[in-house]
Structures are given as structure tokens and as C-alpha cells.
Design a protein around this motif. Structure first.
Motif, mmCIF file in Angstrom:
data_model
loop_
_atom_site.group_PDB
_atom_site.id
_atom_site.type_symbol
_atom_site.label_atom_id
_atom_site.label_comp_id
_atom_site.label_asym_id
_atom_site.label_seq_id
_atom_site.Cartn_x
_atom_site.Cartn_y
_atom_site.Cartn_z
ATOM 1 N N LEU A 185 2.999 77.461 -17.555
ATOM 2 C CA LEU A 185 2.600 78.820 -17.975
ATOM 3 C C LEU A 185 2.414 78.882 -19.485
ATOM 4 O O LEU A 185 1.523 79.569 -19.990
ATOM 5 C CB LEU A 185 3.659 79.846 -17.541
ATOM 6 C CG LEU A 185 3.786 80.106 -16.042
ATOM 7 C CD1 LEU A 185 4.876 81.128 -15.770
ATOM 8 C CD2 LEU A 185 2.470 80.598 -15.445
ATOM 9 N N THR A 186 3.243 78.155 -20.207
ATOM 10 C CA THR A 186 3.123 78.141 -21.668
ATOM 11 C C THR A 186 1.799 77.484 -22.072
ATOM 12 O O THR A 186 1.093 77.970 -22.966
ATOM 13 C CB THR A 186 4.306 77.378 -22.298
ATOM 14 O OG1 THR A 186 5.499 77.930 -21.780
ATOM 15 C CG2 THR A 186 4.312 77.499 -23.802
ATOM 16 N N THR A 187 1.447 76.400 -21.370
ATOM 17 C CA THR A 187 0.167 75.735 -21.644
ATOM 18 C C THR A 187 -0.989 76.708 -21.397
ATOM 19 O O THR A 187 -1.914 76.825 -22.198
ATOM 20 C CB THR A 187 0.004 74.498 -20.721
ATOM 21 O OG1 THR A 187 1.159 73.688 -20.861
ATOM 22 C CG2 THR A 187 -1.241 73.708 -21.065
ATOM 23 N N LEU A 188 -0.887 77.419 -20.273
ATOM 24 C CA LEU A 188 -1.936 78.390 -19.936
ATOM 25 C C LEU A 188 -1.991 79.500 -20.994
ATOM 26 O O LEU A 188 -3.073 79.921 -21.419
ATOM 27 C CB LEU A 188 -1.649 78.965 -18.542
ATOM 28 C CG LEU A 188 -2.631 79.963 -17.967
ATOM 29 C CD1 LEU A 188 -4.041 79.367 -17.878
ATOM 30 C CD2 LEU A 188 -2.191 80.417 -16.571
ATOM 31 N N ALA A 189 -0.817 79.953 -21.444
ATOM 32 C CA ALA A 189 -0.768 81.022 -22.461
ATOM 33 C C ALA A 189 -1.453 80.558 -23.752
ATOM 34 O O ALA A 189 -2.254 81.285 -24.347
ATOM 35 C CB ALA A 189 0.678 81.411 -22.743
ATOM 36 N N HIS A 190 -1.176 79.322 -24.159
ATOM 37 C CA HIS A 190 -1.793 78.811 -25.389
ATOM 38 C C HIS A 190 -3.304 78.696 -25.238
ATOM 39 O O HIS A 190 -4.051 79.060 -26.127
ATOM 40 C CB HIS A 190 -1.199 77.443 -25.750
ATOM 41 C CG HIS A 190 0.183 77.561 -26.332
ATOM 42 N ND1 HIS A 190 1.060 76.514 -26.387
ATOM 43 C CD2 HIS A 190 0.838 78.601 -26.873
ATOM 44 C CE1 HIS A 190 2.196 76.914 -26.938
ATOM 45 N NE2 HIS A 190 2.078 78.189 -27.239
ATOM 46 N N ALA A 209 8.549 83.042 -12.900
ATOM 47 C CA ALA A 209 8.679 82.352 -14.191
ATOM 48 C C ALA A 209 7.792 83.048 -15.209
ATOM 49 O O ALA A 209 6.852 83.762 -14.843
ATOM 50 C CB ALA A 209 8.269 80.895 -14.039
ATOM 51 N N THR A 210 8.105 82.827 -16.474
ATOM 52 C CA THR A 210 7.276 83.388 -17.553
ATOM 53 C C THR A 210 6.991 82.277 -18.551
ATOM 54 O O THR A 210 7.710 81.284 -18.590
ATOM 55 C CB THR A 210 8.011 84.522 -18.292
ATOM 56 O OG1 THR A 210 9.206 83.995 -18.846
ATOM 57 C CG2 THR A 210 8.352 85.662 -17.364
ATOM 58 N N SER A 211 5.929 82.454 -19.336
ATOM 59 C CA SER A 211 5.658 81.455 -20.384
ATOM 60 C C SER A 211 6.812 81.557 -21.363
ATOM 61 O O SER A 211 7.120 82.635 -21.857
ATOM 62 C CB SER A 211 4.320 81.749 -21.062
ATOM 63 O OG SER A 211 4.278 83.063 -21.544
ATOM 64 N N SER A 212 7.476 80.450 -21.587
ATOM 65 C CA SER A 212 8.701 80.518 -22.399
ATOM 66 C C SER A 212 8.372 80.880 -23.842
ATOM 67 O O SER A 212 7.353 80.456 -24.365
ATOM 68 C CB SER A 212 9.431 79.188 -22.348
ATOM 69 O OG SER A 212 8.512 78.159 -22.623
ATOM 70 N N PRO A 213 9.235 81.655 -24.483
ATOM 71 C CA PRO A 213 8.949 82.020 -25.869
ATOM 72 C C PRO A 213 9.040 80.801 -26.777
ATOM 73 O O PRO A 213 9.979 80.014 -26.627
ATOM 74 C CB PRO A 213 10.045 83.028 -26.214
ATOM 75 C CG PRO A 213 11.093 82.848 -25.187
ATOM 76 C CD PRO A 213 10.482 82.205 -23.986
#
Ligand code: GTP
Length: 339
Positions: A185-190, A209-213
């Protein structure tokens, strides 16, 4: 992988109501019509491909409770992953509730010593004094009754998002690969220059789950390179960078504290679950299927779309130059990572 979840507590404490809200998409207003559960009602809910929740809603009338604790003890309490015990905040007989709770806890220890225990102080909407005070008092009382066993206590009500918060946290403990999901998710957010990406289970809309801060901006120097090359380009991870004019990355936007420029509400995950469930219910009343949602507001853009057979993903972007079509394209491209 099957995980057994026991849902226990006194008759009328609200067990079937919460089950019908979370797992059957029924509104809170219809729960008054529910009859008392006779013995145990079992449900299977498929979560994320392999993971199946085997939910045992145990009717709370005394005769049933006595039978769970005697003749049915091994059947009820063996192979349990999680026990959720519901207490009415304004119970008329807390002493009896605690006696049954202690007996259930002892049986759980005997047959499933590794099971996690979550206690819900339910119907918090009925409390007049500040909820925090009541919950603190009840938590102390329940921890004392748990006799040193690690338990987690939540205050809940079917009339607000608190129920989704508690159930999301509970389900979270049952998902084996949450860290991997958060990484994707973090990869997707970036790739989307998103403020946040959130993964929901399809039926319940509980947060998985959430994109981790990322680390706080103070510890990371801001990069001076443009975030996007122009025009759209493919990343090595297969995701498309949305076409955009040149920007510099601001790590500050991800920080969920006072320095967060978007002032993201701490209750945003469970509020989203609650609102989407209400929207899904409204769709079903006009015989429409809920499929996806797009919002383009002055402050942010949000896309909620199906990711896999069992999940939905929500991408929230505060960059006005990013098109929803690009976000949807990235969701399609990311799909196979989550299957
Ligand atoms: P048994 O099946 O007999 O074990 O009871 P139960 O624990 O399943 O209780 P049930 O879900 O049937 O709920 C009993 C009543 O509590 C219903 O009238 C619900 O509308 C009400 N109720 C459930 N949750 C809440 C809540 O959060 N707040 C308030 N005010 N009422 C609630």
C-alpha cells in the motif's frame, strides 16, 4: 486458514446486533427486531482469499451459558483464535455478568490458551457522563476480573463508528500478512502521490491495512528532485506515475500529527467504514449494486474501487493535478500484487 471467533456475553448485550451490522450490512435501526439467539449461530466469512472467519455467536441466556460451561465446554472453547466478550455498559447485573465471564475465561485458558481476548463495553451511546471516564472505570473493573490475563477493552456502540474501530483492530490481529500488505500500500501511495491508501474487506468494510506512515519529516531531508518525470512513465514496480507538472515531495503530508497540513482526523478509518456501509445499504434499497466511488473536491480527490475479489482500496490525494483516471489505472496495475 480458518480462525474461530467466539462472540459471547449476556443476553441482550448486543452481540447479534453488531454481527448483523458488520457482516450483513443491516442498519442499526433494524436491530431492535432481532430475536434472542438460540444456542450458537455459526457464520463463515471469507476474508482475503485464504482467511475464513468462523464466527460463533453464542446466545447469552443463562440456560445456554450454563450449557457452554458444562456439557458443551470442549466444543465451544477449543481451537479459538479470538474471544470477544460483550458487556452492556449499563448492565443491570454486572456481578452475574462477571461471574460468567470469569468462567468462560477459565474454559478458554484450558482449551485455547493462545486465544486473544477482546472485551467490548457496549451501548456507549446510552452513557450520559463523558464516555472517557466511564470507559476508564469499566476497563479497570474488567482488567481486575481478568486476573492478570492480557485483554484489550473497547467502548462501542452500533450508532457510531466505534464498533468499526474495535472490529477492525480485532480482525487485524487475525490477518497473518498485514505488514506485507502495508508495504504494498505504501508503494501504491508513493506511485500515486497519495496522502493515504487504505485497504478494506469487501463485505464488512473493516480496515485491513493502511499505507504505513513514513518517518517524520524532521528525520529525513526533503529531496530536491522532482517527484514526477513528465509525461507519464512506468515504474520498475509496474505502476504508472500519474502525469503531472513537476513537484517536490513533501514528507510532511504523511505525518498524522499536529504538523499534518491536512489535519487528517484520527477516526477517519472507522468513519469511512461506517459511511460506506450506510451508502451500500442506501444503494441496496434502490436495488443498485455498490461498485465504486469517486470524489473530486476542492481540497482532495478520493477513489474507492475494487482491488481484489475480497477487498476494496481507497486512495486519497491532495495533489489537485492528479486525475482520478490515473488513480484507477494504478489500482488496476496494482491488483496482482494483492491477489
Ligand atoms: P442474545 O441473542 O439473547 O444473546 O442477545 P444479543 O446479545 O445478541 O442482543 P441483541 O443483539 O439481540 O440486542 C438486544 C438489543 O440491544 C436490541 O434491541 C438492539 O437494538 C439493542 N442494541 C444493540 N446494540 C446497541 C447499542 O450499541 N446501543 C443501544 N442503545 N442499543 C443497542
Amino acid at each position: 486458514m480458518k480462525k474461530k471467533v467466539l462472540l459471547m456475553g449476556a443476553s441482550g448485550s448486543g452481540k447479534t446486533s453488531m454481527r448483523s451490522l458488520i457482516f450483513s450490512n443491516n442498519p442499526a435501526s433494524l436491530t431492535a427486531r432481532l430475536g434472542a439467539t438460540i444456542d450458537v449461530e455459526q457464520n463463515h466469512v471469507r476474508f482475503l482469499g485464504d482467511l475464513i472467519l468462523n464466527l460463533w455467536d453464542c446466545g447469552g441466556q443463562d440456560a445456554f451459558m450454563d450449557s457452554y460451561l458444562s456439557t458443551q465446554q470442549s466444543t465451544i472453547f477449543q481451537h479459538v483464535g479470538v474471544m470477544i466478550y460483550v458487556f452492556e455498559v449499563q448492565s443491570r447485573n454486572m456481578r452475574k455478568d462477571l461471574e460468567y465471564y470469569r468462567d468462560c475465561l477459565a474454559a478458554l485458558r484450558r482449551y485455547s490458551p493462545d486465544a486473544a481476548v477482546f472485551l467490548l463495553v457496549h451501548k456507549m451511546d446510552l452513557v450520559n457522563e463523558p464516555r472517557g471516564q466511564t470507559l476508564d472505570r469499566k476497563t479497570a473493573e474488567l482488567q481486575q476480573a481478568s486476573d492478570g490475563m492480557g485483554v484489550t477493552v473497547f467502548g462501542t456502540s452500533i450508532y457510531d463508528e466505534s464498533l468499526y474501530k474495535a472490529w477492525s483492530r480485532i480482525v487485524h490481529t487475525l490477518i497473518p500478512n498485514v505488514a506485507v500488505l502495508s508495504k504494498h500500500l505504501t508503494t501504491l501511495a508513493h506511485a500515486c502521490n497519495a496522502t493515504e491508501v487504505i485497504l478494506f474487506e469487501r463485505t464488512t468494510f473493516l480496515v485491513i491495512a493502511t499505507s504505513s506512515p513514513p518517518p517524520s519529516p524532521a528525520s529525513i531531508p526533503l529531496p530536491v528532485t522532482p517527484l514526477f518525470s513528465t509525461p507519464s512513465s512506468m515504474h520498475s514496480n509496474g505502476l504508472l506515475t500519474p502525469t503531472s507538472t513537476s513537484h517536490t515531495r513533501s514528507n510532511a503530508r504523511y505525518t498524522p500529527d499536529d504538523s499534518d497540513p491536512h489535519k487528517l482526523a484520527p477516526t477517519r478509518y472507522e468513519r469511512t467504514s461506517e459511511l460506506i456501509k450506510a451508502f451500500k445499504h442506501a444503494c441496496s434499497r434502490v436495488r443498485e449494486d455498490f461498485r465504486s466511488l469517486e470524489m473530486e473536491l476542492a481540497e482532495f480527490t478520493a477513489v474507492l474501487d475494487e482491488l481484489t475479489k475480497n477487498t476494496y482500496v481507497l486512495i486519497v490525494v491532495h495533489d489537485p493535478t492528479i486525475e482520478t483516471a490515473a488513480l484507477k489505472m494504478n489500482i488496476r496495475l496494482a491488483r496482482k500484487k494483492f491477489e
